[in-house]
Design a protein around this motif. Structure first.
Motif, PDB file in Angstrom:
ATOM      1  N   MET A 523      86.768  20.003   2.451  1.00  0.00           N
ATOM      2  CA  MET A 523      87.626  21.066   1.939  1.00  0.00           C
ATOM      3  C   MET A 523      88.505  20.595   0.779  1.00  0.00           C
ATOM      4  SD  MET A 523      87.343  24.094   3.105  1.00  0.00           S
ATOM      5  CE  MET A 523      86.306  24.909   4.316  1.00  0.00           C
ATOM      6  N   ASN A 524      88.380  19.330   0.445  1.00  0.00           N
ATOM      7  CA  ASN A 524      89.171  18.793  -0.671  1.00  0.00           C
ATOM      8  C   ASN A 524      88.278  18.111  -1.692  1.00  0.00           C
ATOM      9  OD1 ASN A 524      92.079  19.281   0.164  1.00  0.00           O
ATOM     10  ND2 ASN A 524      91.315  18.221   1.982  1.00  0.00           N
ATOM     11  N   GLY A 525      87.083  18.671  -1.881  1.00  0.00           N
ATOM     12  CA  GLY A 525      86.199  18.176  -2.935  1.00  0.00           C
ATOM     13  C   GLY A 525      85.246  17.086  -2.520  1.00  0.00           C
ATOM     14  N   GLY A 526      85.157  16.764  -1.230  1.00  0.00           N
ATOM     15  CA  GLY A 526      84.263  15.710  -0.768  1.00  0.00           C
ATOM     16  C   GLY A 526      82.820  16.184  -0.690  1.00  0.00           C
ATOM     17  N   GLY A 527      81.952  15.323  -0.144  1.00  0.00           N
ATOM     18  CA  GLY A 527      80.540  15.660  -0.065  1.00  0.00           C
ATOM     19  C   GLY A 527      79.983  15.458   1.323  1.00  0.00           C
ATOM     20  N   ALA A 528      78.674  15.574   1.429  1.00  0.00           N
ATOM     21  CA  ALA A 528      77.961  15.388   2.695  1.00  0.00           C
ATOM     22  C   ALA A 528      76.829  14.393   2.469  1.00  0.00           C
ATOM     23  CB  ALA A 528      77.406  16.731   3.174  1.00  0.00           C
ATOM     24  N   PRO A 529      76.387  13.709   3.522  1.00  0.00           N
ATOM     25  CA  PRO A 529      75.310  12.723   3.365  1.00  0.00           C
ATOM     26  C   PRO A 529      73.933  13.380   3.287  1.00  0.00           C
ATOM     27  CG  PRO A 529      76.030  12.785   5.656  1.00  0.00           C
ATOM     28  CD  PRO A 529      76.925  13.728   4.900  1.00  0.00           C
ATOM     29  N   TRP A 530      73.724  14.166   2.219  1.00  0.00           N
ATOM     30  CA  TRP A 530      72.481  14.928   2.097  1.00  0.00           C
ATOM     31  C   TRP A 530      71.257  14.031   2.019  1.00  0.00           C
ATOM     32  CZ3 TRP A 530      73.123  19.527   3.679  1.00  0.00           C
ATOM     33  CH2 TRP A 530      74.295  20.239   3.406  1.00  0.00           C
ATOM     34  N   LEU A 531      71.412  12.849   1.410  1.00  0.00           N
ATOM     35  CA  LEU A 531      70.280  11.926   1.314  1.00  0.00           C
ATOM     36  C   LEU A 531      69.781  11.547   2.710  1.00  0.00           C
ATOM     37  CD1 LEU A 531      68.397  10.022  -0.254  1.00  0.00           C
ATOM     38  CD2 LEU A 531      70.220   8.298  -0.197  1.00  0.00           C
ATOM     39  N   LEU A 532      70.722  11.233   3.609  1.00  0.00           N
ATOM     40  CA  LEU A 532      70.351  10.853   4.968  1.00  0.00           C
ATOM     41  C   LEU A 532      69.758  12.036   5.732  1.00  0.00           C
ATOM     42  CD1 LEU A 532      73.423   8.605   5.893  1.00  0.00           C
ATOM     43  CD2 LEU A 532      71.189   7.899   5.021  1.00  0.00           C
ATOM     44  N   TYR A 533      70.356  13.220   5.554  1.00  0.00           N
ATOM     45  CA  TYR A 533      69.797  14.416   6.190  1.00  0.00           C
ATOM     46  C   TYR A 533      68.367  14.653   5.691  1.00  0.00           C
ATOM     47  CZ  TYR A 533      74.579  15.599   7.625  1.00  0.00           C
ATOM     48  OH  TYR A 533      75.838  15.580   8.184  1.00  0.00           O
ATOM     49  N   GLY A 534      68.176  14.429   4.383  1.00  0.00           N
ATOM     50  CA  GLY A 534      66.850  14.631   3.782  1.00  0.00           C
ATOM     51  C   GLY A 534      65.814  13.674   4.350  1.00  0.00           C
ATOM     52  N   ILE A 535      66.216  12.404   4.553  1.00  0.00           N
ATOM     53  CA  ILE A 535      65.294  11.429   5.149  1.00  0.00           C
ATOM     54  C   ILE A 535      64.892  11.885   6.545  1.00  0.00           C
ATOM     55  CG2 ILE A 535      65.092   9.057   6.018  1.00  0.00           C
ATOM     56  CD1 ILE A 535      66.994   8.219   3.728  1.00  0.00           C
ATOM     57  N   GLY A 536      65.882  12.354   7.319  1.00  0.00           N
ATOM     58  CA  GLY A 536      65.584  12.860   8.660  1.00  0.00           C
ATOM     59  C   GLY A 536      64.638  14.042   8.617  1.00  0.00           C
ATOM     60  N   ALA A 537      64.841  14.929   7.627  1.00  0.00           N
ATOM     61  CA  ALA A 537      63.984  16.107   7.487  1.00  0.00           C
ATOM     62  C   ALA A 537      62.547  15.698   7.161  1.00  0.00           C
ATOM     63  CB  ALA A 537      64.535  17.024   6.395  1.00  0.00           C
ATOM     64  N   ILE A 538      62.399  14.745   6.245  1.00  0.00           N
ATOM     65  CA  ILE A 538      61.055  14.275   5.868  1.00  0.00           C
ATOM     66  C   ILE A 538      60.357  13.632   7.064  1.00  0.00           C
ATOM     67  CG2 ILE A 538      59.816  12.574   4.454  1.00  0.00           C
ATOM     68  CD1 ILE A 538      61.997  13.104   2.275  1.00  0.00           C
ATOM     69  N   LEU A 539      61.116  12.842   7.837  1.00  0.00           N
ATOM     70  CA  LEU A 539      60.545  12.218   9.041  1.00  0.00           C
ATOM     71  C   LEU A 539      60.061  13.279  10.035  1.00  0.00           C
ATOM     72  CD1 LEU A 539      63.008   9.265   9.764  1.00  0.00           C
ATOM     73  CD2 LEU A 539      60.548   9.068   9.374  1.00  0.00           C
ATOM     74  N   ALA A 540      60.878  14.317  10.236  1.00  0.00           N
ATOM     75  CA  ALA A 540      60.504  15.380  11.178  1.00  0.00           C
ATOM     76  C   ALA A 540      59.233  16.096  10.725  1.00  0.00           C
ATOM     77  CB  ALA A 540      61.655  16.374  11.327  1.00  0.00           C
ATOM     78  N   ILE A 541      59.131  16.361   9.427  1.00  0.00           N
ATOM     79  CA  ILE A 541      57.936  17.031   8.886  1.00  0.00           C
ATOM     80  C   ILE A 541      56.711  16.128   9.039  1.00  0.00           C
ATOM     81  CG2 ILE A 541      56.866  17.897   6.767  1.00  0.00           C
ATOM     82  CD1 ILE A 541      59.753  18.727   5.894  1.00  0.00           C
ATOM     83  N   GLY A 542      56.893  14.824   8.735  1.00  0.00           N
ATOM     84  CA  GLY A 542      55.784  13.874   8.865  1.00  0.00           C
ATOM     85  C   GLY A 542      55.313  13.725  10.300  1.00  0.00           C
ATOM     86  N   LEU A 543      56.257  13.651  11.234  1.00  0.00           N
ATOM     87  CA  LEU A 543      55.909  13.533  12.651  1.00  0.00           C
ATOM     88  C   LEU A 543      55.146  14.765  13.124  1.00  0.00           C
ATOM     89  CD1 LEU A 543      59.300  12.088  13.926  1.00  0.00           C
ATOM     90  CD2 LEU A 543      57.097  10.916  14.105  1.00  0.00           C
ATOM     91  N   THR A 544      55.602  15.929  12.693  1.00  0.00           N
ATOM     92  CA  THR A 544      54.935  17.176  13.076  1.00  0.00           C
ATOM     93  C   THR A 544      53.505  17.200  12.540  1.00  0.00           C
ATOM     94  OG1 THR A 544      57.064  18.335  13.047  1.00  0.00           O
ATOM     95  CG2 THR A 544      55.081  19.693  12.996  1.00  0.00           C
ATOM     96  N   ALA A 545      53.336  16.738  11.295  1.00  0.00           N
ATOM     97  CA  ALA A 545      51.995  16.682  10.693  1.00  0.00           C
ATOM     98  C   ALA A 545      51.081  15.740  11.475  1.00  0.00           C
ATOM     99  CB  ALA A 545      52.090  16.239   9.239  1.00  0.00           C
TER     100      ALA A 545
END
Length: 655
Positions: A523-545
């Motif tokens: 709420m004061n201009g910070g960010g989120a660890p999107w890179l780490l979330y993205g790695i988790g997302a790619i892993l989930a997609i790969g595992l499903t495949a």
């Protein structure tokens, strides 16, 4: 119904053969006492007691316990002592109503105290509505999926907590050898866990750092393994089974043996502040636990969210069927005939569920717009949209997680909700203290909805196995939720005035502190660890495949490894005792007896966990601190091996 020696049918825990049906203990074509003045009043009493106790202890000592099993044990004891006839159906209702306490407590104390921590004013009504509306939404969103989770997926999901609770209810009602096995294992498991948590006679966790070489590897390479020695966690692993326990552990191994060491190897000398929270420590100077908490665990959160979305896409047919049923009910002419539904499969009418969801969302909108949560109607509309979409999407994730692992990753999903809500609210002009309060109230609604969905699918599975009426469980769950929300928020208000959440001698509230630490920079201009979330997302997609179940794998990345490894040990025991004989009937009998023993471990551990937490709060210090620090971890392997041997021998022993 008179007391008799009966157990769950042989096909209660396995997949059904083509054309085979599961017949519950209470016959579908008969009626039994379920909702009675006794069961309702007893259930509401359990809600008040356990909501207050769980909120009090969770905030004061940071120890959250699961209430469902202790409530089932109390229900069985009181109903038996009073000599109630038809006690089994009534005990299910008591447990179902009382179970609202744990769900609402988890939703409330994970988020709402963060408002106090951040120094923002909040009223009782705002907290109450956040918890109540979230709980109601969780119930309503889950009802259309009840048949899918508890009937269509019969035998495919282990439902560890539901299994343990059902065994308590059935064995308590019937008596006989099953009850004796459950009682003995409950005493052994309960005393075992009580000795660890209260006296510290041996370490609760064994780590590879207990030896000098292991400590060196942990310091230099950030490689460490941990194993929780608790009987309850071991029992949970047995019921989860070898397949899912192995997949969960694979997720943990990836994080702890690959990702954490790699982060140290590649960026060990760097300071990486993904969320702009002012981190000053290099990754190399952090412990493996700190790296897991600040970085690697976020990969699991990304994986859980993505696996959930994949699950929703794959379950499109189920969603379409539920929507189709709602549409067909609305399009029916008044007085048109309806197909007769078995008592044990009778839900609240879909028309009632749809109206309930619409009304709940309208009330949430009014709460946001006119209850001092946001500044204007546009922002309230954005807030209610966030609540509706995330609650709906993650409801099935929470239910899946409980069905597979017995653990609801609600804190991870709430963290993701807070980040998404904060980004959107900032984009529509809501930031600062008002934005933080709004995001936390929104997070509180979603967190309670997800917690309730996970808790309620357990209740419904218990009812399915035993043969109670889902419609009655669904109806009275709303009442339990109302009482739980009022109790929890009242306790929270009193605790804040008495102790406070910041400063000396403040309440611990670990989850809420973590949420506050995330939301403030957002709420004061910070960010989120999107890179780490993205790695988790790619892993989930790969595992499903690769046709590997992504959700349990992602849960393994999110759950601390000391809770994953004993699940694997328990799953291995299950696989061992169920496969030693050439006679399939003997294997099935041993597996069922092992399930009773594992359920006893879970029940005993849950009950003694409450006692231990109360003693801790009362400052009753029986803990052997010096002994535990010096020898506790070194000797812990011996009692752990002993309880494994007991579990194997007792499961395979012929009565």
């Amino acid at each position: 119904m008179e007391k008799q020696n009966f157990t769950l049918p042989e096909n209660a825990h396995r997949e059904l053969k083509p054309g085979e049906e599961y017949k519950p203990l209470l016959k579908a074509d008969q009626t039994y006492p379920e909702v009675t003045p006794y069961s309702v009043l007893m259930g509401l009493l359990m809600v008040v007691i356990f909501s207050a106790a769980a909120a009090y202890l969770g905030l004061k000592v940071g120890q959250v316990f699961e209430a469902a099993i202790p409530i089932a044990i109390i229900a069985v004891g009181v109903t038996g002592a009073l000599g109630k006839k038809g006690g089994l159906g009534q005990n299910v209702i008591i447990q179902s109503i009382g179970g609202a306490s744990g769900a609402v407590v988890a939703g409330a104390i994970f988020t709402l105290p963060a408002i106090y921590i951040l120094g923002i004013d909040v009223s009782f009504m705002q907290m109450f509505l956040s918890s109540l509306l979230g709980g109601i939404l969780g119930i309503l969103f889950l009802i259309p999926f009840r048949k899918y989770f508890v009937k269509e997926m019969h035998g495919k999901y282990p439902f560890p907590e539901a299994t343990a609770t059902t065994q308590v209810l059935v064995s308590g009602e019937s008596g006989g050898k099953g009850a004796k096995t459950l009682l003995v294992s409950g005493l052994i498991g309960g005393l075992y866990d009580f000795i660890v948590s209260t006296f510290g006679a041996w370490g609760e966790t064994i780590t590879t750092t207990v030896v000098g070489f292991g400590q060196t590897i942990a310091d230099k390479a950030k490689v460490v393994l941990k194993l929780n020695t608790g009987a309850a966690v071991l029992g949970l692993g047995y019921i989860v089974g070898l397949k899912y326990a192995f997949i969960i552990c694979c997720g943990s191994f990836l994080v702890w043996l690959v990702i954490i060491p790699l982060l140290n190897l590649i960026w060990g000398g760097q300071v990486i502040d993904l969320m702009h929270t002012g981190v000053t420590a290099t990754i190399g100077s952090m412990s493996p636990d700190q790296i897991f908490k600040d970085y690697a665990r976020h990969i699991g959160i990304g994986g859980i969210a993505t696996a959930g979305i994949i699950g929703i896409i794959r379950s499109f047919g189920v969603i379409k069927s539920a929507v189709g049923l709602a549409v067909s009910e609305f399009s029916k002419k008044p007085g048109a005939g309806q197909e007769k539904v078995e008592r044990t499969q009778e839900d609240l009418p879909m028309k009632t569920v749809v109206f309930g969801i619409v009304i709940s969302l309208l009330v949430i909108f009014a709460f946001f717009a006119f209850g001092g949560v946001v500044n204007n109607i546009w922002q309230a509309l954005v807030g209610v949209t966030i609540v509706a979409i995330i609650s709906f999407l993650f409801t099935t994730v929470a239910a899946n997680a409980i069905a597979i692992v017995g653990s609801n990753p609600v804190s991870g999903m709430t963290l993701m909700t807070l980040i998404i809500a904060s980004l959107i609210l900032v984009a529509v002009g809501l930031n600062g203290n008002t934005g933080m309060a709004a995001a936390l109230v929104i997070g509180g609604v979603v967190c309670t909805a997800l917690s309730m969905a996970g808790s309620f699918v357990t209740d419904l599975k218990i009812g399915y196995w035993i043969g109670t009426t889902p419609k009655k469980q669904e109806t009275w769950k709303f009442v339990g939720t109302f009482v739980a929300a009022a109790t929890v928020c009242g306790v929270m208000l009193v605790l804040n005035k008495t102790y406070g959440f910041v400063g000396d001698n403040a309440l611990v509230a670990p989850q809420a502190n973590a949420m506050a630490a995330v939301i403030q920079p957002m709420m004061n201009g910070g960010g989120a660890p999107w890179l780490l979330y993205g790695i988790g997302a790619i892993l989930a997609i790969g595992l499903t495949a690769c046709k590997v179940p992504a959700l349990p794998f992602a849960l393994g990345m999110f759950i601390p490894i000391d809770l994953s490894l004993p699940r694997l040990v328990g799953g291995a025991i299950s696989g061992y005792v169920s496969s030693r004989s050439t006679d399939k009937a003997v294997n099935a009998e041993r597996g069922e007896k092992g399930t009773l023993i594992a359920s006893g471990f879970i029940a005993g551990g849950a009950l003694m966990g409450v006692v231990s937490a109360i003693l801790k709060f009362a400052n009753v210090d029986w803990f052997l601190t010096e002994w535990s620090e010096t020898y506790g971890e070194a000797v812990a392997i011996l009692p752990f091996i002993a309880i494994i041997i007991y579990m194997v021998k007792a499961s395979m022993k012929k009565d």
